[in-house]
Design a protein around this motif. Structure first.
Motif, PDB file in Angstrom:
ATOM      1  N   TYR A 161     -16.990 -44.667  27.179  1.00 24.57           N
ATOM      2  CA  TYR A 161     -17.813 -43.474  27.045  1.00 24.57           C
ATOM      3  C   TYR A 161     -19.221 -43.778  26.541  1.00 24.57           C
ATOM      4  O   TYR A 161     -20.087 -42.904  26.549  1.00 24.57           O
ATOM      5  CB  TYR A 161     -17.154 -42.478  26.089  1.00 24.57           C
TER       6      TYR A 161
ATOM      7  N   LYS B  34     -25.792 -44.273  22.852  1.00 23.39           N
ATOM      8  CA  LYS B  34     -25.433 -42.865  22.913  1.00 23.39           C
ATOM      9  C   LYS B  34     -23.909 -42.678  23.051  1.00 23.39           C
ATOM     10  O   LYS B  34     -23.183 -43.617  23.346  1.00 23.39           O
ATOM     11  CB  LYS B  34     -26.136 -42.190  24.100  1.00 23.39           C
ATOM     12  N   ASN B  35     -23.498 -41.428  22.828  1.00 16.74           N
ATOM     13  CA  ASN B  35     -22.085 -41.016  22.963  1.00 16.74           C
ATOM     14  C   ASN B  35     -21.167 -41.739  21.971  1.00 16.74           C
ATOM     15  O   ASN B  35     -19.997 -41.978  22.264  1.00 16.74           O
ATOM     16  CB  ASN B  35     -21.562 -41.233  24.391  1.00 16.74           C
ATOM     17  N   VAL B  36     -21.703 -42.077  20.820  1.00 18.16           N
ATOM     18  CA  VAL B  36     -20.895 -42.745  19.807  1.00 18.16           C
ATOM     19  C   VAL B  36     -20.277 -41.683  18.900  1.00 18.16           C
ATOM     20  O   VAL B  36     -20.990 -40.913  18.256  1.00 18.16           O
ATOM     21  CB  VAL B  36     -21.742 -43.721  18.971  1.00 18.16           C
ATOM     22  N   LYS B  37     -18.971 -41.619  18.881  1.00 15.81           N
ATOM     23  CA  LYS B  37     -18.244 -40.674  18.034  1.00 15.81           C
ATOM     24  C   LYS B  37     -17.200 -41.455  17.235  1.00 15.81           C
ATOM     25  O   LYS B  37     -16.045 -41.607  17.660  1.00 15.81           O
ATOM     26  CB  LYS B  37     -17.545 -39.608  18.886  1.00 15.81           C
ATOM     27  N   PRO B  38     -17.580 -42.011  16.083  1.00 17.11           N
ATOM     28  CA  PRO B  38     -16.617 -42.803  15.305  1.00 17.11           C
ATOM     29  C   PRO B  38     -15.398 -41.979  14.921  1.00 17.11           C
ATOM     30  O   PRO B  38     -15.515 -40.856  14.415  1.00 17.11           O
ATOM     31  CB  PRO B  38     -17.425 -43.203  14.057  1.00 17.11           C
ATOM     32  N   ASN B  39     -14.225 -42.520  15.187  1.00 17.28           N
ATOM     33  CA  ASN B  39     -12.979 -41.861  14.799  1.00 17.28           C
ATOM     34  C   ASN B  39     -11.858 -42.880  14.829  1.00 17.28           C
ATOM     35  O   ASN B  39     -12.014 -43.986  15.362  1.00 17.28           O
ATOM     36  CB  ASN B  39     -12.662 -40.681  15.719  1.00 17.28           C
TER      37      ASN B  39
ATOM     38  N   SER C 292     -12.755 -46.015  23.415  1.00 18.03           N
ATOM     39  CA  SER C 292     -13.991 -45.241  23.505  1.00 18.03           C
ATOM     40  C   SER C 292     -15.142 -46.021  24.138  1.00 18.03           C
ATOM     41  O   SER C 292     -16.214 -45.452  24.384  1.00 18.03           O
ATOM     42  CB  SER C 292     -14.404 -44.753  22.113  1.00 18.03           C
TER      43      SER C 292
ATOM     44  N   SER D 119      -6.425 -35.460  14.124  1.00 16.77           N
ATOM     45  CA  SER D 119      -7.427 -35.225  15.157  1.00 16.77           C
ATOM     46  C   SER D 119      -8.481 -34.262  14.633  1.00 16.77           C
ATOM     47  O   SER D 119      -8.583 -34.009  13.432  1.00 16.77           O
ATOM     48  CB  SER D 119      -6.756 -34.667  16.412  1.00 16.77           C
ATOM     49  N   LEU D 120      -9.260 -33.676  15.545  1.00 13.08           N
ATOM     50  CA  LEU D 120     -10.297 -32.741  15.144  1.00 13.08           C
ATOM     51  C   LEU D 120      -9.715 -31.449  14.586  1.00 13.08           C
ATOM     52  O   LEU D 120     -10.374 -30.751  13.820  1.00 13.08           O
ATOM     53  CB  LEU D 120     -11.205 -32.429  16.342  1.00 13.08           C
TER      54      LEU D 120
END
Length: 319
Positions: free
Chosen positions: A237, A223-228, A234, A136-137
């Motif tokens: 979102y 918008k709100n794109v957080k590749p992970n 996702s 994770s982060l």
């Protein structure tokens, strides 16, 4: 390994904290690829090259807990999918340069990661195994704690799903993890993580292979794109900036009428483009000019390149 498998798309790790992570310490000591230095270290602790043959493994001579004459050889469990067999071969070839023989055994992911004690991985029935964890982060400090060792519950808090399949256990590391885990990011937490990294690097229960990178493209209006790799849900979102998308459509889809207009003019006005064929005689042969594009018919490159005083032999223009 990183450069061969993912040229330009991976990083060589020096710790379990990714170089792209805010808590990565750029001053951490870098690993260097030095087979000669590694061979000397093995020699110093009793793993000797008894026959001076680099193609055979070193053998134990006075190594604590190992019978003299035991070859430095082990099996390496590797998932059969993707780039993993190739990564295993690279590691095997590298260790061979130090006098260590690796026997690569590929098995399906389902077999290697079967649940419970029958799993070669979670049952800890292996000398060395290759796999990866998606983190994770937060830096994956918990993967190396004693509480993550797999085993029967309740003696092992995570049961057979514990991530610390190496069985690594260090009381100092466990204590630092408990002290750090609920702290806010800052210099004090950074110092503790740096100490934990140093402990794992010293004890080396894991060999860090590579940090792969994934690349993606997206429109600026999405918008709100957080590749992970952690979340598969996702989509809910995501947000579309409708005004920006419409402006982009207008800009991209603006018609270009120049081509059709020229085509219509040619048909209406009856414009005919002249095409000329001219053949020149040179000392090196014939040089043919067709519609403005030169072509060498039978050539002497030096003569044609020089093209000294070409003499027209045949000329014709069609209008």
């Amino acid at each position: 390994m990183a450069t061969q498998l993912f040229p330009g798309k991976s990083q060589v790790p020096d710790s379990f904290v990714s170089p792209d992570h805010p808590l990565y310490n750029p001053d951490v000591k870098k690993y260097s690829f030095d087979p000669q230095a590694a061979a000397q270290m093995l020699q110093d602790v009793g793993w000797v090259d008894s026959d001076n043959n680099p193609s055979t493994p070193r053998v134990a001579s006075g190594v604590a807990g190992v019978a003299d004459g035991t070859p430095f050889e082990f099996d390496y469990l590797v998932p059969a999918e993707g780039e993993k067999p190739q990564a295993a071969q690279i590691l095997k070839d590298s260790l061979a340069q130090c006098g260590i023989r690796v026997n690569v055994r590929t098995e399906s992911t389902d077999q290697l990661f079967a649940p419970g004690p029958d799993s070669p991985i979670f049952g800890r029935e292996f000398a060395m195994a290759q796999f990866a964890w998606v983190t994770s982060l937060q830096p994956p400090c918990d993967l190396y704690t004693s509480g993550q060792i797999p085993g029967p519950y309740p003696d092992y808090p995570q049961g057979w799903g514990g991530a610390n399949v190496s069985g690594y256990s260090n009381p100092e590391y466990d204590r630092l993890f408990q002290q750090m885990k609920d702290m806010a990011n800052g210099p004090e937490r950074q110092a503790i993580i740096d100490r934990m990294v140093a402990i794992v690097r010293r004890d080396a229960p894991w060999v860090f292979g590579f940090h792969p990178k994934n690349f993606s493209l997206q429109h600026s209006w999405l918008k709100n794109v957080k590749p992970n790799l952690m979340a598969n849900n996702s989509l809910k979102y995501l947000r579309i900036d409708a005004a920006a998308r419409e402006a982009a459509r207008v800009r991209w889809n603006r018609p270009d009428w120049r081509g059709p207009i020229v085509a219509v003019l040619i048909m209406v006005l009856g414009v005919r483009i002249p095409v000329c064929d001219i053949t020149y005689q040179t000392d090196g042969g014939l040089f043919y000019w067709a519609g403005g594009l030169p072509a060498i018919l039978h050539q002497d490159r030096a003569a044609v390149t020089g093209l000294i005083e070409p003499r027209p032999v045949e000329e014709g223009c069609v209008r």
